[in-house]
Design a protein around this motif. Structure first.
Motif: not given
Length: 341
Positions: A37, A131-135, A235, A40-41, A202-203
């Motif tokens: 993503y 893998k979540s959209s949050t990271g 991440s 992602s964070n 944010k990454r």
């Protein structure tokens, strides 16, 4: 229960057909392409700011409600030994005295790196890891079958297994405090860090922060952000004052994402998973038949031994009775002779 070799091989053929034609629950996730993503964070760890206080370990333990350690977090003597994560410890800090090059000891925080394209997810045929959209790379224990492929696949050796939990063991690892970050809160370790060695965001922003620090202080940092490209990117990102190998980190991973490396090898996973119960059933049937035959042979052997013993006893009884009859006749003849004289 008896089973012929033909029938057993027939079972295997049927199972193989079932796993290759329409079995949807057992599949190799590595055959899918996933590029992460972009928004992602993540977390940036700067080892030039870490003081080895273990506050991050304590914060992680608290927010994840993990068991209390045998020794308190204030006991810094644990830093004298090289540790790794366990089923009861999602993150640890290790000290490297020889890596400082006269600058004092350096520290490294170890936890799940939350790869952009996770190896654990690529090998999980039931999609327990995602893998979540949050990271964060999350884990669903309700679908996990305990195969532990994730432990083998992870290049960072992070997932651990609850071997001491016999009834409902789980694979345990850092989740980047997924429940917290989903609510807009910081991960427990980041919130607990007193020196801002950990930065959450944010990454893309973290990469900019890392590059800016390297630009401003070229003598302080190695000109590389670990995790930017390793294994396709992670991440969790790292800045270091010394080469990463000097603080126990792998520099041989390359930049190829895990799914591309595991797709070929794991194409047989669904077949193995589908055949496994059938193989066990066949082995069980064969063992049952073997035990039945052994039992029958044992019973026949016992019966034969009893029969032989009875026959021998009868023969000896017959001999004894014949001897007694003969002795009786001799005594009678002797008595008659004495009366005649």
């Amino acid at each position: 229960m008896s089973i012929s070799r033909r029938k057993f091989l027939g079972w295997l053929g049927a199972a193989g057909l079932g796993t290759t034609v329409g079995h949807k629950t057992a599949r190799a996730a590595s055959n899918k392409t996933f590029s992460g993503y972009p928004q992602s964070n993540g977390v940036l760890f700067d080892n030039t700011r870490c003081i080895g206080c273990r506050k991050c370990e304590e914060g992680c333990n608290k927010v994840n409600e993990l068991p209390e350690p045998d020794r308190p977090f204030s006991d810094l003597s644990l830093l004298d030994t090289q540790r790794r994560t366990t089923a009861k410890t999602y993150t640890v800090v290790n000290r490297y005295d020889d890596a400082g090059r006269g600058k004092g000891p350096l520290y490294r925080k170890i936890q799940c790196n939350h790869c952009l394209e996770p190896a654990c997810a690529s090998v999980c045929f039931v999609s327990a890891f995602k893998k979540s959209s949050t990271g964060a790379v999350t884990y669903d224990e309700s679908v996990c079958v305990g195969c532990r492929y994730c432990m083998i696949a992870c290049p960072f050796e992070i997932p651990t297994y609850e071997y001491d939990n016999a009834f409902s063991p789980k694979v345990m690892k850092c989740t980047m405090c997924f429940p917290r970050i989903s609510k807009g809160l910081l991960p427990g370790c980041v919130e607990a860090c007193p020196t801002e060695a950990l930065t959450y965001g944010k990454r893309e922003d973290l990469l900019r922060i890392g590059r800016e620090r390297i630009r401003k202080f070229p003598d302080r940092y190695v000109d590389h952000i670990y995790g930017e490209n390793e294994m396709g990117g992670t991440s969790w990102l790292y800045l270091s004052a010394v080469p990463f190998r000097e603080i126990g980190m792998r520099e041989d991973l390359g930049v190829t994402p895990a799914p591309k490396l595991t797709a070929g090898a794991l194409s047989a996973v669904p077949i193995v998973v589908g055949l496994w119960p059938v193989l066990l059933t066949g082995i069980y049937a064969i063992n049952q038949r073997k035990e039945k035959i052994e039992k029958q042979e044992k019973e026949q052997a016992v019966a034969a031994a009893v029969e032989a013993a009875e026959a021998e006893a009868k023969a000896r009884m017959k001999e004894a009775m014949a001897f007694a009859e003969k002795q009786k006749d001799q005594d009678t003849d002797k008595k008659s002779s004495e009366e005649d004289s």
